[in-house]
Design an enzyme around this catalytic site. Structure first.
Site, PDB file in Angstrom:
ATOM      1  N   ASP A 142       0.744  -1.251   0.000  1.00  0.00           N
ATOM      2  CA  ASP A 142       0.000   0.000   0.000  1.00  0.00           C
ATOM      3  C   ASP A 142       0.781   1.313   0.000  1.00  0.00           C
ATOM      4  O   ASP A 142       1.985   1.365   0.172  1.00  0.00           O
ATOM      5  CB  ASP A 142      -1.019  -0.020   1.130  1.00  0.00           C
ATOM      6  CG  ASP A 142      -2.393   0.357   0.581  1.00  0.00           C
ATOM      7  OD1 ASP A 142      -2.472   0.653  -0.615  1.00  0.00           O
ATOM      8  OD2 ASP A 142      -3.365   0.365   1.345  1.00  0.00           O
ATOM      9  N   GLU A 388     -18.117  -9.154   0.625  1.00  0.00           N
ATOM     10  CA  GLU A 388     -18.535  -9.808   1.869  1.00  0.00           C
ATOM     11  C   GLU A 388     -20.060  -9.914   1.929  1.00  0.00           C
ATOM     12  O   GLU A 388     -20.611 -10.928   2.358  1.00  0.00           O
ATOM     13  CB  GLU A 388     -17.998  -9.026   3.076  1.00  0.00           C
ATOM     14  CG  GLU A 388     -16.475  -9.106   3.189  1.00  0.00           C
ATOM     15  CD  GLU A 388     -15.881  -8.123   4.198  1.00  0.00           C
ATOM     16  OE1 GLU A 388     -16.640  -7.443   4.916  1.00  0.00           O
ATOM     17  OE2 GLU A 388     -14.640  -8.015   4.259  1.00  0.00           O
ATOM     18  N   ASP A 506      28.929  -0.663 -32.861  1.00  0.00           N
ATOM     19  CA  ASP A 506      27.770   0.174 -33.227  1.00  0.00           C
ATOM     20  C   ASP A 506      28.020   1.557 -32.598  1.00  0.00           C
ATOM     21  O   ASP A 506      28.783   1.676 -31.633  1.00  0.00           O
ATOM     22  CB  ASP A 506      26.497  -0.478 -32.678  1.00  0.00           C
ATOM     23  CG  ASP A 506      25.323   0.465 -32.669  1.00  0.00           C
ATOM     24  OD1 ASP A 506      25.031   1.035 -33.735  1.00  0.00           O
ATOM     25  OD2 ASP A 506      24.706   0.645 -31.588  1.00  0.00           O
TER      26      ASP A 506
HETATM   27  O1  LIG Z   1      -5.323   2.119   8.142  1.00  0.00           O
HETATM   28  P1  LIG Z   1      -6.407   3.144   7.955  1.00  0.00           P
HETATM   29  O2  LIG Z   1      -5.867   4.487   7.631  1.00  0.00           O
HETATM   30  O3  LIG Z   1      -7.345   3.157   9.113  1.00  0.00           O
HETATM   31  O4  LIG Z   1      -7.299   2.718   6.695  1.00  0.00           O
HETATM   32  C1  LIG Z   1      -7.816   1.422   6.501  1.00  0.00           C
HETATM   33  C2  LIG Z   1      -7.347   0.823   5.190  1.00  0.00           C
HETATM   34  O5  LIG Z   1      -8.005   1.506   4.135  1.00  0.00           O
HETATM   35  C3  LIG Z   1      -7.599   1.267   2.807  1.00  0.00           C
HETATM   36  O6  LIG Z   1      -8.121   0.068   2.225  1.00  0.00           O
HETATM   37  C4  LIG Z   1      -7.985  -0.282   0.872  1.00  0.00           C
HETATM   38  O7  LIG Z   1      -7.758  -1.654   0.760  1.00  0.00           O
HETATM   39  C5  LIG Z   1      -8.871  -2.484   0.496  1.00  0.00           C
HETATM   40  C6  LIG Z   1      -8.369  -3.897   0.255  1.00  0.00           C
HETATM   41  O8  LIG Z   1      -7.498  -3.962  -0.820  1.00  0.00           O
HETATM   42  C7  LIG Z   1      -9.658  -2.000  -0.691  1.00  0.00           C
HETATM   43  O9  LIG Z   1     -10.817  -2.822  -0.866  1.00  0.00           O
HETATM   44  C8  LIG Z   1     -10.092  -0.562  -0.460  1.00  0.00           C
HETATM   45  O10 LIG Z   1     -10.763  -0.089  -1.611  1.00  0.00           O
HETATM   46  C9  LIG Z   1      -8.908   0.313  -0.137  1.00  0.00           C
HETATM   47  O11 LIG Z   1      -9.374   1.603   0.214  1.00  0.00           O
HETATM   48  C10 LIG Z   1      -6.108   1.363   2.707  1.00  0.00           C
HETATM   49  O12 LIG Z   1      -5.666   1.061   1.404  1.00  0.00           O
HETATM   50  C11 LIG Z   1      -5.362   0.540   3.735  1.00  0.00           C
HETATM   51  O13 LIG Z   1      -3.973   0.789   3.646  1.00  0.00           O
HETATM   52  C12 LIG Z   1      -5.822   0.958   5.109  1.00  0.00           C
HETATM   53  O14 LIG Z   1      -5.243   0.154   6.101  1.00  0.00           O
HETATM   54  O1  LIG Z   2     -16.912  -2.303  11.860  1.00  0.00           O
HETATM   55  C1  LIG Z   2     -16.316  -2.774  10.902  1.00  0.00           C
HETATM   56  C2  LIG Z   2     -16.671  -2.464   9.589  1.00  0.00           C
HETATM   57  C3  LIG Z   2     -15.964  -3.023   8.544  1.00  0.00           C
HETATM   58  N1  LIG Z   2     -14.950  -3.857   8.775  1.00  0.00           N
HETATM   59  C4  LIG Z   2     -14.184  -4.469   7.678  1.00  0.00           C
HETATM   60  O2  LIG Z   2     -13.449  -3.438   7.001  1.00  0.00           O
HETATM   61  C5  LIG Z   2     -13.217  -3.841   5.686  1.00  0.00           C
HETATM   62  C6  LIG Z   2     -13.463  -2.682   4.754  1.00  0.00           C
HETATM   63  O3  LIG Z   2     -12.798  -2.932   3.572  1.00  0.00           O
HETATM   64  P1  LIG Z   2     -13.127  -2.195   2.207  1.00  0.00           P
HETATM   65  O4  LIG Z   2     -12.305  -2.815   1.184  1.00  0.00           O
HETATM   66  O5  LIG Z   2     -14.593  -2.241   1.924  1.00  0.00           O
HETATM   67  O6  LIG Z   2     -12.725  -0.653   2.441  1.00  0.00           O
HETATM   68  P2  LIG Z   2     -11.467   0.074   3.150  1.00  0.00           P
HETATM   69  O7  LIG Z   2     -11.948   0.460   4.515  1.00  0.00           O
HETATM   70  O8  LIG Z   2     -10.363  -0.872   3.189  1.00  0.00           O
HETATM   71  O9  LIG Z   2     -11.230   1.279   2.317  1.00  0.00           O
HETATM   72  C7  LIG Z   2     -14.109  -5.031   5.398  1.00  0.00           C
HETATM   73  O10 LIG Z   2     -13.329  -6.188   5.316  1.00  0.00           O
HETATM   74  C8  LIG Z   2     -15.037  -5.072   6.573  1.00  0.00           C
HETATM   75  O11 LIG Z   2     -15.424  -6.377   6.945  1.00  0.00           O
HETATM   76  C9  LIG Z   2     -14.571  -4.157  10.070  1.00  0.00           C
HETATM   77  O12 LIG Z   2     -13.626  -4.903  10.277  1.00  0.00           O
HETATM   78  N2  LIG Z   2     -15.274  -3.617  11.106  1.00  0.00           N
END
Ligand SMILES: O=P(O)(O)OC[C@H]1O[C@H](O[C@H]2O[C@H](CO)[C@@H](O)[C@H](O)[C@H]2O)[C@H](O)[C@@H](O)[C@@H]1O
Ligand SMILES: O=c1ccn([C@@H]2O[C@H](COP(=O)(O)OP(=O)(O)O)[C@@H](O)[C@H]2O)c(=O)[nH]1
Length: 734
Positions: A142, A388, A506
Site C-alpha cells: 500500500d 462480503e 555500433d
Molecule cells: O489504516 P487506515 O488508515 O485506518 O485505513 C484502513 C485501510 O483503508 C484502505 O483500504 C484499501 O484496501 C482495500 C483492500 O485492498 C480496498 O478494498 C479498499 O478499496 C482500499 O481503500 C487502505 O488502502 C489501507 O492501507 C488501510 O489500512
Molecule cells: O466495523 C467494521 C466495519 C468493517 N470492517 C471491515 O473493514 C473492511 C473494509 O474494507 P473495504 O475494502 O470495503 O474498504 P477500506 O476500509 O479498506 O477502504 C471489510 O473487510 C469489513 O469487513 C470491520 O472490520 N469492522
C-alpha cells in the site's frame, strides 16, 4: 526455512493500553481483514505499526508490547507522535490518499510531511532488513510504503520484492501534479512485481513510468538498467468460506442478533420495512454524504416507499485527525438528522445510523439481515464490503447496488451498477432492487458467489506469490548472459593471444548515449582517443558500423583512419580510403514513401525524418511516449504493406523506424567484411534491434555483446554505455 515477510503500515492487530494492561483489537479496513488469512496460513511474519506511538508506551511496558506482537507472528515498527503526524495524517492521508482518489482539492503538498514520509519509510526498511534471511520473499503493501521496495532492494538485491497497491493509481494527468512523483515511482520500481486491483490502475501506472521516468515499457514489463519489473492486476478476493460459514451459523440463531433486538423494539412500527445496508469507513472517497442525499431523492421520487424501507448505515471512525474527515463527520451527522427530521413518522425512522466499528459477529448480522446493500463510493480501490455482503447471502437472496467507481465493480457485473453522482440512477436502482423478483436475485447472486468463491483471498495471494517467483526465473533467463568478471577475463585473454583481431562497434546507444537531437551525439575526445589507441595496436581492425549517414560518420571520424560502415552497410570507408557504395541499390521508392512519413510527422509532434542516400528514417524519441509507440506501430503497418512487393524492409530501431532495401543489414555487412579473412578474435557490440543481424550472422566463436537488458541473440549483455567505455579502456590497455 525461507519465509514470506508481509509489510503494511498497520499490523492486523491494534494495541491499546488501558490501566497498564495491553489490549489488542483487530484492525479495520480491507487490507488488514483480507491479508489476515494469508498471514495466518503462511509461515511468515508481518511487520507494521501497532497503533501506539513511542510516547504512548510507558518504559516498563515496552517489552510487553513487543511480546504481544511477536505472539501474533508480528514485528512492530516503532513510530513517534511526530512520525504519525507527518507520515500518516500528513503525507499518506493528506497528499497521497486524496490525490490517488482524484480529490485534488483536498490534496496538500507539504515538504515537511514528505520528509516525514521518507524518514518513516526508512524506519520500516531498517526493521525489514533486520528480519530478512536468505531466501525470504518480501511483500510490501500500500500507498504508505511506496519508497520501501527501493530501500530494501538497494541493500538486498538478492531478495524478491513484491508490492501491492490497495488504492487506485490515478491517471498520469493527476499523478504528474505530485512534486515527488519521480521519487515515488523510483521507490516502487525497487520491486520485482507490482500488483494493482484492476487493469486500469495498472495502465495508469505504466503510463506514468514511461512518461515521467521514460523507462522502456513493453506490455506489462518495465526494463531498468539491470532488471525487469513486472506489473500486473490481481483483484483482491475475500475469505469466502469464513463469511459464508459465519452467515450460515448466524441464520440458525437469528433471534440472537442485535439488529433483530432493535427491530423487536420497533416491532409494532415497521418490522417489514426492507433494510438497505451501507457500511464503510467514514471516508470522503466512499461517497457517504451523496448516498444519503440520493436516498432522500429516492424517498421524494418514490414516496410510496416511505415506511417501507430503512437505510441501516454503519460508518466506522477513520483518520479523525485529518480535517476533511472531521468535516465529513459533521456533514453526515447533519444530513442524517435533517433527513430523519424531514421524513420520520411516529412509527418509522428512515435512517439508522451507527458511528463506530463493529465486531465480526455484528457485521455478519448486518450483512444477513439487510435485503439490499447500497455502496456508492466516488472512488474505491476495491471495496471488500461488496464482496462480503454477497458471500453472506446463504439463500442467494439480496441485491447489491454498487458504484462503477469501485474496483470491485469490474468483477461484479451482475450487481446493479450505478454512477455515484447520478441520483436518478441510484433512486431507480433502489426501486429495482426492492422490487426485484426472488428468482432474479438468486440468479444474479449465483454467478457472483461462484466467482467470489473461486477467486478468494487465498487464490489472490497465491497468484501474486507465484508471479513473484516467476519474476525470479525471468531475471535468471536474462542474467544468464550478463557478462561476468571471469567471462570478461577470458575474452581479454583471447584478445591478447589472437594474431588477427576485429572489433565491430555500433555507434548510437553503444559508444554514445542517446540525446534528443541526433546531430549532437558527436564523439568526445576520450572516445576518439580510445578508438585510435585500439586501432593502432598490431593486427587489430576497428570497424564502426552504424545506421547513420556517411557524411556525419565521416566528419566525426575524419582524423581516425578506421573502417566505417554507414547506413547499415550501404556505404563503406575502408582504412585510409574513400566512401563507396557496397552494392547497386535503387532509391526511386523514396518519392512514394517520403510523403507518408511527412504525414506522420505532421500528426505526431516531436518526430522528424532523417534522409539518407538509400533509406528514410522516422525518429520519434522526442514524441509523447504513448503516442509515439502507437504511431510507430501504425506507420510500421502502412510501410510493411507498401513494401511487400518491393525489396524494401522496415527496421524497427530504438525509437526510430527506418525503411530501406531489405537486402541491406548489418549482418550482411559484417559477413562480407570478414569473408576470406581469418580473424582469430571477433567482437561485436550494439544496443538495438538492427544490431541483432550482426549478432546472428557472425560465427559462433565471436564475442557478441548487447548493451542493455533486452532479449537478444548476443551471448552477453552489459548494462549501459559507461560499461562499454570500461571495455574499450581494457581493450586499449591490452
Ligand atoms: O489504516 P487506515 O488508515 O485506518 O485505513 C484502513 C485501510 O483503508 C484502505 O483500504 C484499501 O484496501 C482495500 C483492500 O485492498 C480496498 O478494498 C479498499 O478499496 C482500499 O481503500 C487502505 O488502502 C489501507 O492501507 C488501510 O489500512
Ligand atoms: O466495523 C467494521 C466495519 C468493517 N470492517 C471491515 O473493514 C473492511 C473494509 O474494507 P473495504 O475494502 O470495503 O474498504 P477500506 O476500509 O479498506 O477502504 C471489510 O473487510 C469489513 O469487513 C470491520 O472490520 N469492522
Amino acid at each position: 526455512m525461507s519465509k514470506t515477510i508481509i509489510i503494511s503500515n498497520r499490523l492486523p492487530l491494534q494495541l491499546q493500553i488501558d490501566n497498564k494492561t495491553i489490549k489488542a483489537t483487530p484492525s479495520v479496513g480491507g487490507l488488514a481483514t483480507g491479508m489476515k488469512s494469508v498471514h495466518r496460513d503462511s509461515n511468515g511474519i508481518w511487520i507494521g505499526w501497532t497503533g501506539l506511538t513511542e510516547e504512548e508506551i510507558p518504559a516498563d511496558l515496552r517489552d510487553e508490547v513487543v511480546e504481544a506482537t511477536i505472539q501474533e507472528q508480528c514485528v512492530p515498527v516503532s513510530l513517534t507522535e511526530e512520525d504519525i503526524d507527518g507520515f500518516y495524517y500528513g503525507f499518506s492521508n493528506r497528499t497521497i490518499w486524496p490525490l490517488f482518489h482524484y480529490f485534488m482539492e483536498y490534496t496538500e503538498f507539504e515538504k515537511e510531511s514528505w520528509q516525514s514520509y521518507v524518514t518513516v519509510n526508512q524506519k520500516y526498511a531498517e526493521v525489514v532488513l533486520d528480519n530478512i534471511e536468505e531466501g525470504d520473499t518480501v511483500w510490501v503493501h500500500d500507498y504508505q510504503l511506496m519508497l520501501l521496495p527501493a530501500l530494501i532492494k538497494k541493500e538486498r538485491p538478492d531478495v524478491q520484492i513484491g508490492f501491492f497497491l490497495h488504492i487506485p493509481f490515478p491517471s498520469y494527468e493527476v499523478f504528474r501534479t505530485l512534486p515527488w512523483r519521480e521519487e515515488i515511482l523510483k521507490g516502487l520500481l525497487g520491486s520485482d512485481l507490482i500488483g494493482f486491483h484492476t487493469y486500469d490502475y495498472q495502465r495508469h501506472f505504466l503510463s506514468s513510468v514511461s512518461r515521467i521516468l521514460r523507462n522502456e515499457v513493453s506490455f506489462n514489463e518495465i526494463t531498468l538498467k539491470d532488471r525487469i519489473v513486472t506489473v500486473n492486476s490481481y483483484p483482491m478476493g475475500i475469505d469466502y468460506n469464513k463469511f459464508s460459514e459465519a452467515a450460515a451459523k448466524h441464520d440458525a440463531a437469528k433471534n440472537q442478533s442485535e439488529l433483530q433486538r432493535r427491530l423487536d423494539l420497533h416491532i409494532d412500527s415497521t418490522p417489514d420495512a426492507k433494510m438497505i445496508l451501507s457500511i464503510d469507513r467514514l471516508d470522503y472517497s466512499k461517497g457517504i454524504a451523496n448516498r444519503i442525499r440520493a436516498y432522500e431523492y429516492f424517498l421524494e421520487k418514490y414516496p410510496e416507499f416511505k415506511e417501507k424501507v430503512r437505510l441501516v448505515m454503519l460508518a466506522v471512525p477513520s483518520r479523525s485527525n485529518v480535517p476533511q474527515y472531521q468535516l465529513l463527520k459533521k456533514e453526515v451527522d447533519e444530513l442524517v438528522g435533517r433527513i430523519n427530521g424531514k421524513f420520520a413518522s411516529v412509527s418509522w425512522t428512515p435512517i439508522w445510523y451507527f458511528y463506530r466499528s463493529m465486531p465480526f459477529e455484528n457485521l455478519i448480522d448486518l450483512y444477513t439481515t439487510c435485503e439490499v446493500a447500497l455502496l456508492t463510493p466516488i472512488r474505491d480501490g476495491m471495496n471488500l464490503v461488496a464482496k462480503e455482503y454477497v458471500a453472506t447471502r446463504t439463500d442467494k437472496k439480496g441485491v447489491l447496488i454498487l458504484s462503477e467507481m469501485a474496483g470491485a465493480a469490474q468483477e461484479m457485473s451482475e450487481a446493479l451498477i450505478i454512477n455515484p453522482n447520478n441520483f436518478e440512477e441510484i433512486a431507480d436502482a433502489l426501486k429495482q432492487a426492492i422490487e426485484m423478483p426472488e428468482a432474479e436475485q438468486i440468479k444474479r447472486n449465483k454467478f457472483l458467489q461462484k466467482r467470489l468463491k473461486r477467486y478468494n483471498v487465498e487464490k489472490w495471494a497465491n497468484d501474486f506469490m507465484t508471479s513473484l517467483r516467476d519474476t525470479a526465473h525471468k531475471a535468471d533467463i536474462v542474467k544468464a548472459i550478463r557478462m561476468r568478471a571471469d567471462q570478461e577475463d577470458e575474452m581479454f585473454e583471447t584478445y591478447k593471444k589472437a594474431d588477427k583481431r576485429i572489433l565491430f562497434l555500433d555507434y548510437d546507444g553503444t559508444l554514445r548515449g542517446f540525446v534528443n537531437n541526433p546531430e549532437d551525439a558527436s564523439p568526445d575526445d576520450d572516445l576518439i582517443e580510445l578508438v585510435r589507441t585500439i586501432h593502432n595496436q598490431d593486427n587489430t581492425e576497428v570497424v564502426i558500423i552504424s545506421g547513420r549517414d556517411r557524411h556525419t560518420l565521416g566528419t566525426w571520424w575524419q582524423d581516425v583512419p578506421i573502417t566505417l560502415i554507414a547506413e547499415h552497410g550501404v556505404w563503406k570507408r575502408p582504412v585510409g580510403g574513400e566512401w563507396a557504395v557496397t552494392e547497386n541499390l535503387k532509391n526511386d521508392w523514396m518519392d512514394t514513401v517520403r510523403p507518408i512519413l511527412e504525414q506522420f510527422v505532421d500528426r505526431t509532434a516531436g518526430t522528424f525524418i532523417e534522409e539518407k542516400n538509400y533509406s528514410l528514417a522516422w525518429h520519434y524519441r522526442n514524441a509523447d511516449p504513448d503516442l509515439g509507440e502507437k504511431r510507430a506501430s501504425e506507420l510500421s503497418n502502412v510501410l510493411k504493406e507498401l513494401s511487400a512487393n518491393n525489396e524494401l524492409g522496415v527496421l524497427d530501431g530504438n525509437k526510430v523506424l527506418e525503411i530501406k532495401d531489405s537486402t541491406i543489414h548489418k549482418g550482411k555487412a559484417v559477413t562480407k567484411h570478414i569473408f576470406g579473412k581469418d580473424y582469430s578474435f571477433k567482437f561485436a557490440i550494439g544496443d538495438d534491434w538492427t544490431d541483432e543481424y550482426m549478432f546472428q550472422d557472425l560465427p559462433d566463436d565471436a564475442f557478441t555483446i548487447k548493451v542493455g537488458l533486452q532479449k537478444t541473440a548476443a551471448k552477453y549483455y552489459v548494462d549501459d554505455t559507461d560499461r562499454v567505455r570500461d571495455l574499450l579502456k581494457k581493450f586499449a590497455a591490452s
